[in-house]
Scaffold this active site. Sequence first.
Site, PDB file in Angstrom:
ATOM      1  N   ASN A  45      -2.656   4.446   6.015  1.00  0.00           N
ATOM      2  CA  ASN A  45      -2.236   5.585   6.826  1.00  0.00           C
ATOM      3  C   ASN A  45      -2.473   6.862   6.026  1.00  0.00           C
ATOM      4  OD1 ASN A  45      -0.948   6.936   9.064  1.00  0.00           O
ATOM      5  ND2 ASN A  45       0.846   7.221   7.764  1.00  0.00           N
ATOM      6  N   HIS A  72      -0.981  10.834   5.650  1.00  0.00           N
ATOM      7  CA  HIS A  72       0.231  11.593   5.983  1.00  0.00           C
ATOM      8  C   HIS A  72       0.119  13.004   5.410  1.00  0.00           C
ATOM      9  CE1 HIS A  72       4.406  12.250   7.055  1.00  0.00           C
ATOM     10  NE2 HIS A  72       4.587  12.773   5.853  1.00  0.00           N
ATOM     11  N   SER A  74      -1.522  12.725   1.685  1.00  0.00           N
ATOM     12  CA  SER A  74      -1.476  11.449   0.973  1.00  0.00           C
ATOM     13  C   SER A  74      -2.074  10.341   1.839  1.00  0.00           C
ATOM     14  CB  SER A  74      -0.018  11.057   0.647  1.00  0.00           C
ATOM     15  OG  SER A  74       0.646  12.066  -0.088  1.00  0.00           O
ATOM     16  N   ASP A  88       6.271   5.860   6.207  1.00  0.00           N
ATOM     17  CA  ASP A  88       5.589   6.749   5.260  1.00  0.00           C
ATOM     18  C   ASP A  88       5.996   6.461   3.821  1.00  0.00           C
ATOM     19  OD1 ASP A  88       4.356   8.048   7.416  1.00  0.00           O
ATOM     20  OD2 ASP A  88       5.994   9.486   7.601  1.00  0.00           O
TER      21      ASP A  88
END
Length: 224
Positions: A114, A116, A143, A152
Amino acid sequence: MNADPAPLPRILVLVSGNGTNLQALIDASRERDFPGQIVAVGSNRPDAFALERAAQAHIDTFVVNHKDYGSREEFEGALMAEIRRHNPDLVVLAGFMRILTTDFVRALRGTMLNIHPSLLPKYTGLNTHQRVLDAGDPAHGVSVHFVTEELDGGPVVAQAEVTMDPDDTAESLAEKVQQKEHLLYPIVVRWFCEGRIHLGSDYVLFDGELLSKPMRLPDDRVTH
């Protein structure tokens, strides 16, 4: 007689919106030496423009609309079935705006990334740019992390900072961060496809060594 080359790692991208990070990944995947192939793009929103980007690139698309299901578990069951149908080696979340349950994440542990818009572990969740401004932080950025059960909160692979200016707004910061996202995400996806990064119990291994702190992207380059 030469053996056939090994098939490239299969990448599936999940999206919910405009898809600028998807476009950056599509552009990177067209490079001659890119070590993976994007085999499918899925969305929880049928109107996501990212699906059009994928179609224009002749990439298979699918929609699992969360509004069509009575529970999160039913939605995720249908989503997982689509993911399994495409048999990816890596699932990339690129603006996928659904919180995923523990069971779903565990099923894909070590194979899902992912991106972020903050320097994690600071500012998990939403509205990161305004929160940075409100706090008066001297630095902000983006990030890329492995997805784990904590929102997260998975181990961070790489980060990039943006310059904070006195007249910055949430909108200007968002634009700066997005530019860094488009540089950073393809690099980390490349590392995964090359077998350079792996998820440990709560850490990242880079080239077989413990990554004690995230890789950084200074001046549009990643240090490694």
